[in-house]
Scaffold this motif. Structure first.
Motif, short mmCIF file in Angstrom:
data_model
loop_
_atom_site.label_atom_id
_atom_site.label_comp_id
_atom_site.label_asym_id
_atom_site.label_seq_id
_atom_site.Cartn_x
_atom_site.Cartn_y
_atom_site.Cartn_z
N UNK A 81 81.80 -8.98 10.23
CA UNK A 81 81.29 -8.39 11.47
C UNK A 81 79.79 -8.64 11.62
N UNK A 82 79.04 -8.41 10.56
CA UNK A 82 77.59 -8.61 10.63
C UNK A 82 77.23 -10.08 10.84
N UNK A 83 77.89 -10.97 10.11
CA UNK A 83 77.60 -12.39 10.24
C UNK A 83 77.99 -12.92 11.61
N UNK A 84 79.18 -12.53 12.09
CA UNK A 84 79.64 -13.05 13.38
C UNK A 84 78.80 -12.49 14.53
N UNK A 85 78.37 -11.22 14.44
CA UNK A 85 77.49 -10.66 15.47
C UNK A 85 76.14 -11.37 15.47
N UNK A 86 75.63 -11.68 14.29
CA UNK A 86 74.35 -12.39 14.21
C UNK A 86 74.46 -13.79 14.80
N UNK A 87 75.57 -14.48 14.50
CA UNK A 87 75.77 -15.83 15.04
C UNK A 87 75.90 -15.78 16.56
N UNK A 88 76.66 -14.81 17.07
CA UNK A 88 76.91 -14.74 18.51
C UNK A 88 75.67 -14.37 19.31
N UNK A 89 74.90 -13.38 18.83
CA UNK A 89 73.81 -12.84 19.64
C UNK A 89 72.43 -13.37 19.23
N UNK A 90 72.31 -13.90 18.03
CA UNK A 90 71.01 -14.40 17.58
C UNK A 90 71.00 -15.90 17.34
N UNK A 91 72.14 -16.54 17.52
CA UNK A 91 72.21 -17.98 17.26
C UNK A 91 71.31 -18.79 18.16
N UNK A 92 71.07 -18.32 19.37
CA UNK A 92 70.22 -19.07 20.30
C UNK A 92 68.75 -19.02 19.91
N UNK A 93 68.40 -18.19 18.93
CA UNK A 93 67.00 -18.06 18.51
C UNK A 93 66.46 -19.36 17.92
#
Length: 273
Positions: free
Chosen positions: A30-42
């Motif tokens: 959950x933490x990894x996938x949320x980070x990829x989805x919402x912070x990947x564009x960083x």
């Protein structure tokens, strides 16, 4: 009275909760996938609203690394560990066949891994549902439904691979070493070798066939093809650049699981305990 298969499956599933497998793995996903989805564009220097296709592509790459590793860690000592502890002989003294014991373990531990995928990646799907438009909800649901289903298939495939190793060796340490070696070869080394062969030989058709024989590549390709993600590089582009059959990929993943279960039964029924 419950069927022996159901009893074994229930025990393995409860053990998954008792050993905090489901909680730890689900939270990590959950933490990894949320980070990829919402912070990947960083990585581009700015945060933007998550897009479905790039998100699924990034999650598929992440899951292809982590899910097989979790599966082999869960299953590597399922038989050799009980053999060393003397509980396997005790279990087989009860009115339960070897096939029922194998199937029960697979269903129980497979359910642990499937629950992990559902909870871990389902959290991201729900979170994305709040930020995408209502016209994309159906597409989002279908994409994540396929992603979670194929992730569970991938986990079950590597769980069965770990069973084969666990049934074939005599110590837990050896089982762990071989399982990690297989994970390294199939997940990390496989595509690099194929890419090197393409450069060296220049032939692509047989390389595409070899890619379709790897469950890790099948998992990634099935999800990339479904969302029609275009920014695919490396050896995977050989398949996505051609007309690819999504259902064939899923069927091949199912075939991997069926072959693994059959091979495990053949080894187990001949194993001397």
């Amino acid at each position: 009275m419950l069927n022996p298969v159901a009893l074994v499956a229930h025990k393995e599933f409860i053990d998954g909760f008792r050993h905090r497998w489901v909680v730890f793995a689900s939270l990590s996903f959950a933490l990894l996938s949320l980070a990829v989805a919402f912070l990947g564009s960083a990585v581009s220097g700015q945060l933007s609203t998550p897009q479905l296709a790039p998100t699924i592509s990034a999650l598929a790459t992440l899951a292809a690394l982590v899910i097989p590793l979790l599966a082999v860690l869960l299953g590597h000592d399922s038989f050799v560990g009980e053999l060393e502890g003397g509980t396997l002989l005790l279990l087989l003294s009860y009115p339960i066949s070897r096939w029922q014991l194998l199937l029960g373990k697979f269903l129980g531990q497979g359910a642990v891994l499937a629950t992990t995928c559902l909870v871990g990646f389902g959290v991201t799907a729900v979170a994305l549902g709040f930020v995408v438009g209502t016209d994309q909800l159906l597409e989002l649901t279908a994409a994540f439904g396929l992603f979670i289903f194929s992730a569970a298939l991938l986990a079950c495939t590597f769980l069965l691979v770990s069973y084969l190793v666990s049934l074939a060796v005599s110590t837990k340490g050896r089982a762990m070493a071989i399982c990690l070696l297989l994970w390294f070869v199939l997940v990390l080394l496989y595509d690099l070798v194929l890419l090197g062969l393409i450069v060296a030989e220049g032939s692509e058709s047989w390389v595409r066939a070899l890619m379709m024989a790897n469950p890790v590549d099948l998992f990634r390709l099935a999800n990339l093809v479904f969302v029609e993600h275009q920014s695919v590089t490396g050896v995977l582009s050989l398949v996505t650049s051609h007309n690819s059959n999504l259902w064939l990929m899923l069927l091949l993943m199912l075939a991997w699981s069926g072959a693994g279960l059959f091979a495990g039964w053949q080894i187990f029924k001949r194993k001397r305990v």
